[in-house]
Design a protein around this motif. Sequence first.
Motif, PDB file in Angstrom:
ATOM      1  N   ASP A  18     -39.640  42.471 -45.974  1.00 48.22           N
ATOM      2  CA  ASP A  18     -39.577  41.221 -45.211  1.00 48.22           C
ATOM      3  C   ASP A  18     -40.182  41.351 -43.821  1.00 48.22           C
ATOM      4  OD1 ASP A  18     -38.388  39.967 -47.335  1.00 48.22           O
ATOM      5  OD2 ASP A  18     -36.339  40.167 -46.561  1.00 48.22           O
ATOM      6  N   GLU A  19     -39.959  42.511 -43.169  1.00 48.65           N
ATOM      7  CA  GLU A  19     -40.516  42.709 -41.824  1.00 48.65           C
ATOM      8  C   GLU A  19     -42.042  42.765 -41.865  1.00 48.65           C
ATOM      9  OE1 GLU A  19     -37.723  45.264 -39.016  1.00 48.65           O
ATOM     10  OE2 GLU A  19     -38.075  46.253 -40.954  1.00 48.65           O
ATOM     11  N   GLN A  20     -42.579  43.462 -42.849  1.00 44.04           N
ATOM     12  CA  GLN A  20     -44.034  43.562 -42.967  1.00 44.04           C
ATOM     13  C   GLN A  20     -44.641  42.195 -43.280  1.00 44.04           C
ATOM     14  OE1 GLN A  20     -44.543  46.650 -45.907  1.00 44.04           O
ATOM     15  NE2 GLN A  20     -44.517  48.261 -44.361  1.00 44.04           N
ATOM     16  N   LEU A  21     -44.008  41.470 -44.179  1.00 41.30           N
ATOM     17  CA  LEU A  21     -44.505  40.128 -44.509  1.00 41.30           C
ATOM     18  C   LEU A  21     -44.467  39.224 -43.282  1.00 41.30           C
ATOM     19  CD1 LEU A  21     -42.951  39.623 -48.046  1.00 41.30           C
ATOM     20  CD2 LEU A  21     -45.377  39.910 -47.497  1.00 41.30           C
ATOM     21  N   ALA A  22     -43.402  39.327 -42.487  1.00 41.47           N
ATOM     22  CA  ALA A  22     -43.300  38.519 -41.263  1.00 41.47           C
ATOM     23  C   ALA A  22     -44.400  38.897 -40.274  1.00 41.47           C
ATOM     24  CB  ALA A  22     -41.922  38.694 -40.633  1.00 41.47           C
ATOM     25  N   PHE A  23     -44.698  40.201 -40.171  1.00 45.41           N
ATOM     26  CA  PHE A  23     -45.767  40.663 -39.287  1.00 45.41           C
ATOM     27  C   PHE A  23     -47.104  40.046 -39.692  1.00 45.41           C
ATOM     28  CE2 PHE A  23     -49.325  43.459 -38.374  1.00 45.41           C
ATOM     29  CZ  PHE A  23     -49.141  43.769 -37.041  1.00 45.41           C
ATOM     30  N   PHE A  24     -47.426  40.153 -40.983  1.00 44.52           N
ATOM     31  CA  PHE A  24     -48.721  39.646 -41.449  1.00 44.52           C
ATOM     32  C   PHE A  24     -48.776  38.121 -41.410  1.00 44.52           C
ATOM     33  CE2 PHE A  24     -49.132  43.964 -43.209  1.00 44.52           C
ATOM     34  CZ  PHE A  24     -50.368  44.285 -42.654  1.00 44.52           C
ATOM     35  N   LYS A  25     -47.657  37.466 -41.640  1.00 40.07           N
ATOM     36  CA  LYS A  25     -47.636  36.009 -41.560  1.00 40.07           C
ATOM     37  C   LYS A  25     -47.931  35.563 -40.124  1.00 40.07           C
ATOM     38  CE  LYS A  25     -45.191  31.915 -43.031  1.00 40.07           C
ATOM     39  NZ  LYS A  25     -44.135  31.426 -43.921  1.00 40.07           N
ATOM     40  N   ALA A  26     -47.306  36.225 -39.150  1.00 39.73           N
ATOM     41  CA  ALA A  26     -47.566  35.897 -37.748  1.00 39.73           C
ATOM     42  C   ALA A  26     -49.021  36.167 -37.391  1.00 39.73           C
ATOM     43  CB  ALA A  26     -46.626  36.697 -36.839  1.00 39.73           C
ATOM     44  N   LEU A  27     -49.560  37.281 -37.875  1.00 38.02           N
ATOM     45  CA  LEU A  27     -50.960  37.627 -37.619  1.00 38.02           C
ATOM     46  C   LEU A  27     -51.898  36.579 -38.210  1.00 38.02           C
ATOM     47  CD1 LEU A  27     -52.931  39.820 -36.522  1.00 38.02           C
ATOM     48  CD2 LEU A  27     -52.826  40.861 -38.792  1.00 38.02           C
ATOM     49  N   LEU A  28     -51.632  36.178 -39.447  1.00 41.12           N
ATOM     50  CA  LEU A  28     -52.471  35.180 -40.118  1.00 41.12           C
ATOM     51  C   LEU A  28     -52.344  33.813 -39.452  1.00 41.12           C
ATOM     52  CD1 LEU A  28     -51.823  36.364 -43.741  1.00 41.12           C
ATOM     53  CD2 LEU A  28     -54.077  36.247 -42.660  1.00 41.12           C
ATOM     54  N   LEU A  29     -51.155  33.446 -39.017  1.00 44.54           N
ATOM     55  CA  LEU A  29     -50.973  32.160 -38.331  1.00 44.54           C
ATOM     56  C   LEU A  29     -51.728  32.151 -37.000  1.00 44.54           C
ATOM     57  CD1 LEU A  29     -47.215  31.419 -39.095  1.00 44.54           C
ATOM     58  CD2 LEU A  29     -49.212  30.137 -39.932  1.00 44.54           C
ATOM     59  N   GLN A  30     -51.750  33.301 -36.318  1.00 41.20           N
ATOM     60  CA  GLN A  30     -52.516  33.408 -35.077  1.00 41.20           C
ATOM     61  C   GLN A  30     -54.008  33.233 -35.369  1.00 41.20           C
ATOM     62  OE1 GLN A  30     -51.949  37.098 -32.964  1.00 41.20           O
ATOM     63  NE2 GLN A  30     -53.667  36.707 -31.596  1.00 41.20           N
ATOM     64  N   HIS A  31     -54.501  33.907 -36.430  1.00 39.08           N
ATOM     65  CA  HIS A  31     -55.909  33.755 -36.827  1.00 39.08           C
ATOM     66  C   HIS A  31     -56.201  32.294 -37.168  1.00 39.08           C
ATOM     67  CE1 HIS A  31     -57.139  37.860 -36.645  1.00 39.08           C
ATOM     68  NE2 HIS A  31     -56.400  38.275 -37.660  1.00 39.08           N
ATOM     69  N   LYS A  32     -55.289  31.654 -37.863  1.00 41.71           N
ATOM     70  CA  LYS A  32     -55.476  30.259 -38.264  1.00 41.71           C
ATOM     71  C   LYS A  32     -55.628  29.367 -37.036  1.00 41.71           C
ATOM     72  CE  LYS A  32     -53.353  26.561 -40.946  1.00 41.71           C
ATOM     73  NZ  LYS A  32     -52.316  26.214 -41.924  1.00 41.71           N
ATOM     74  N   ASP A  33     -54.755  29.563 -36.050  1.00 43.50           N
ATOM     75  CA  ASP A  33     -54.837  28.773 -34.820  1.00 43.50           C
ATOM     76  C   ASP A  33     -56.163  29.007 -34.101  1.00 43.50           C
ATOM     77  OD1 ASP A  33     -52.313  27.754 -35.312  1.00 43.50           O
ATOM     78  OD2 ASP A  33     -51.299  29.095 -33.896  1.00 43.50           O
ATOM     79  N   GLU A  34     -56.573  30.280 -33.996  1.00 37.71           N
ATOM     80  CA  GLU A  34     -57.829  30.614 -33.321  1.00 37.71           C
ATOM     81  C   GLU A  34     -59.025  29.998 -34.047  1.00 37.71           C
ATOM     82  OE1 GLU A  34     -57.686  34.872 -33.280  1.00 37.71           O
ATOM     83  OE2 GLU A  34     -56.184  34.920 -31.674  1.00 37.71           O
ATOM     84  N   LEU A  35     -59.022  30.076 -35.380  1.00 39.97           N
ATOM     85  CA  LEU A  35     -60.130  29.516 -36.157  1.00 39.97           C
ATOM     86  C   LEU A  35     -60.174  28.000 -36.035  1.00 39.97           C
ATOM     87  CD1 LEU A  35     -59.879  31.722 -39.346  1.00 39.97           C
ATOM     88  CD2 LEU A  35     -61.833  31.604 -37.788  1.00 39.97           C
ATOM     89  N   THR A  36     -59.017  27.366 -36.075  1.00 32.65           N
ATOM     90  CA  THR A  36     -58.965  25.901 -35.955  1.00 32.65           C
ATOM     91  C   THR A  36     -59.545  25.462 -34.615  1.00 32.65           C
ATOM     92  OG1 THR A  36     -57.028  25.842 -37.401  1.00 32.65           O
ATOM     93  CG2 THR A  36     -57.432  23.898 -36.033  1.00 32.65           C
ATOM     94  N   ILE A  37     -59.173  26.154 -33.544  1.00 28.82           N
ATOM     95  CA  ILE A  37     -59.697  25.829 -32.215  1.00 28.82           C
ATOM     96  C   ILE A  37     -61.203  26.072 -32.159  1.00 28.82           C
ATOM     97  CG2 ILE A  37     -59.686  26.578 -29.794  1.00 28.82           C
ATOM     98  CD1 ILE A  37     -56.613  27.069 -30.186  1.00 28.82           C
ATOM     99  N   ALA A  38     -61.654  27.203 -32.706  1.00 28.80           N
ATOM    100  CA  ALA A  38     -63.088  27.532 -32.687  1.00 28.80           C
ATOM    101  C   ALA A  38     -63.898  26.515 -33.481  1.00 28.80           C
ATOM    102  CB  ALA A  38     -63.306  28.932 -33.237  1.00 28.80           C
ATOM    103  N   ILE A  39     -63.369  26.064 -34.607  1.00 31.37           N
ATOM    104  CA  ILE A  39     -64.072  25.062 -35.419  1.00 31.37           C
ATOM    105  C   ILE A  39     -64.168  23.747 -34.660  1.00 31.37           C
ATOM    106  CG2 ILE A  39     -63.865  23.617 -37.490  1.00 31.37           C
ATOM    107  CD1 ILE A  39     -62.692  26.141 -38.897  1.00 31.37           C
TER     108      ILE A  39
END
Length: 138
Positions: A18-39
């Motif tokens: 669960d901790e690892q999944l939470a880490f990667f989910k937070a990382l992916l959500l950060q990437h998603k926000d950055e990509l949305t802004i860049a687009i």
Amino acid sequence: MLTEKELLKMPEDDYMNDEQLAFFKALLLQHKDELTIAIEDAKKSLAESERNTDLNDVATSQEMQQLYLRTVDRQSKLLRKVNGSLRLIDSGDYGYCEVTGDPIGVQRLLARPTATLSVQAKEIQEHQEKTQGAIKAD
């Protein structure tokens, strides 16, 4: 929340807990926000370049528009991969090779959080693409 160091120190038999999944989910959500802004920024720049076209700069303007379009296309593809990885987290399949079912590995996922293939499966895929490309070129 785990740090990257703590994540790497975890035992292999505790893979995608669960901790690892939470880490990667937070990382992916950060990437998603950055990509949305860049687009959105690229789309705004594209719209501005269309409005501010000076007849003397048409060629430059067209090149810039092509650059913005390629940027939006590339980032949109990556955004789809990020969203796919987030769905895999929700379904419990994140971190496992879609071909073999083997763990992809924490280090590979840190380098490429959207990876869906293990290193071995990716190498096989790339080899097949090269081989098929060579056959098609004949």
